[in-house]
Motif scaffolding. Structure first.
Motif, mmCIF file in Angstrom:
data_model
loop_
_atom_site.group_PDB
_atom_site.id
_atom_site.type_symbol
_atom_site.label_atom_id
_atom_site.label_comp_id
_atom_site.label_asym_id
_atom_site.label_seq_id
_atom_site.Cartn_x
_atom_site.Cartn_y
_atom_site.Cartn_z
ATOM 1 N N ASP A 133 79.811 -88.429 -48.335
ATOM 2 C CA ASP A 133 78.680 -87.746 -48.958
ATOM 3 C C ASP A 133 78.625 -88.048 -50.447
ATOM 4 N N ARG B 152 73.281 -84.352 -39.994
ATOM 5 C CA ARG B 152 74.526 -84.649 -39.292
ATOM 6 C C ARG B 152 74.579 -83.949 -37.949
ATOM 7 N N LYS C 39 76.162 -89.087 -39.003
ATOM 8 C CA LYS C 39 75.192 -88.554 -39.947
ATOM 9 C C LYS C 39 74.159 -89.620 -40.260
ATOM 10 N N ASP D 105 79.959 -83.277 -36.879
ATOM 11 C CA ASP D 105 80.099 -84.029 -38.129
ATOM 12 C C ASP D 105 80.594 -85.458 -37.908
ATOM 13 N N SER E 182 86.662 -87.078 -42.886
ATOM 14 C CA SER E 182 86.492 -85.773 -43.525
ATOM 15 C C SER E 182 87.471 -84.812 -42.882
ATOM 16 N N ASP F 57 76.435 -81.760 -34.982
ATOM 17 C CA ASP F 57 77.213 -80.516 -35.084
ATOM 18 C C ASP F 57 78.702 -80.775 -35.297
#
Length: 135
Positions: free
Chosen positions: A97, A115, A122, A119, A5, A117
């Protein structure tokens, strides 16, 4: 852990899985294959690799032949492995996601994603309302 991500580039995942311990585990597995099948795959002719496959959305780990070599069983050659051949040892899918949401929709389930903090990790929780039991 999740798919790459904006907060977690693919290289961060590769670095996390590309540690010496994962390589040692795969070399140990190859030793066990040799012992269990009475083969003599020369481990010094294999190089351990790890990379993120964007098409498969997965971390892949493999051993790659760095030279041509024979594989023997009970002293008899059974095959020749050409340089560049791969033996895939592990594959770990990473879920975006969007993919999780698609899975929930197809299953008729609710989805909640928790998740960390940063990221990096998750947890996806899929749920459905309970139906009344027949008596």
């Amino acid at each position: 852990d999740g798919a790459p991500s904006d907060l977690k580039p693919a290289q961060a995942i590769v670095d996390a899985y590309g540690c010496a311990e994962h390589g040692a585990l795969d070399f140990h597995m190859m030793k066990m294959v040799n012992a269990s099948l009475d083969l003599d795959v020369p481990l010094d002719k294999l190089q351990w690799n790890v990379d993120y496959d964007t098409r498969e959305e997965a971390i892949k780990m493999w051993m790659e032949a760095v030279d041509n070599f024979p594989v023997n069983h009970h002293g008899q050659q059974v095959t020749q492995i050409p340089k560049g051949s791969r033996i895939q040892t592990q594959m770990s899918r990473k879920f975006s996601d969007a993919l999780l949401q698609s899975m929930a929709e197809r299953a008729g389930a609710n989805l909640v994603i928790h998740r960390t903090d940063d990221d990096f990790y998750k947890a996806a929780v899929f749920s459905r309302e309970a139906t009344a039991k027949r008596t």
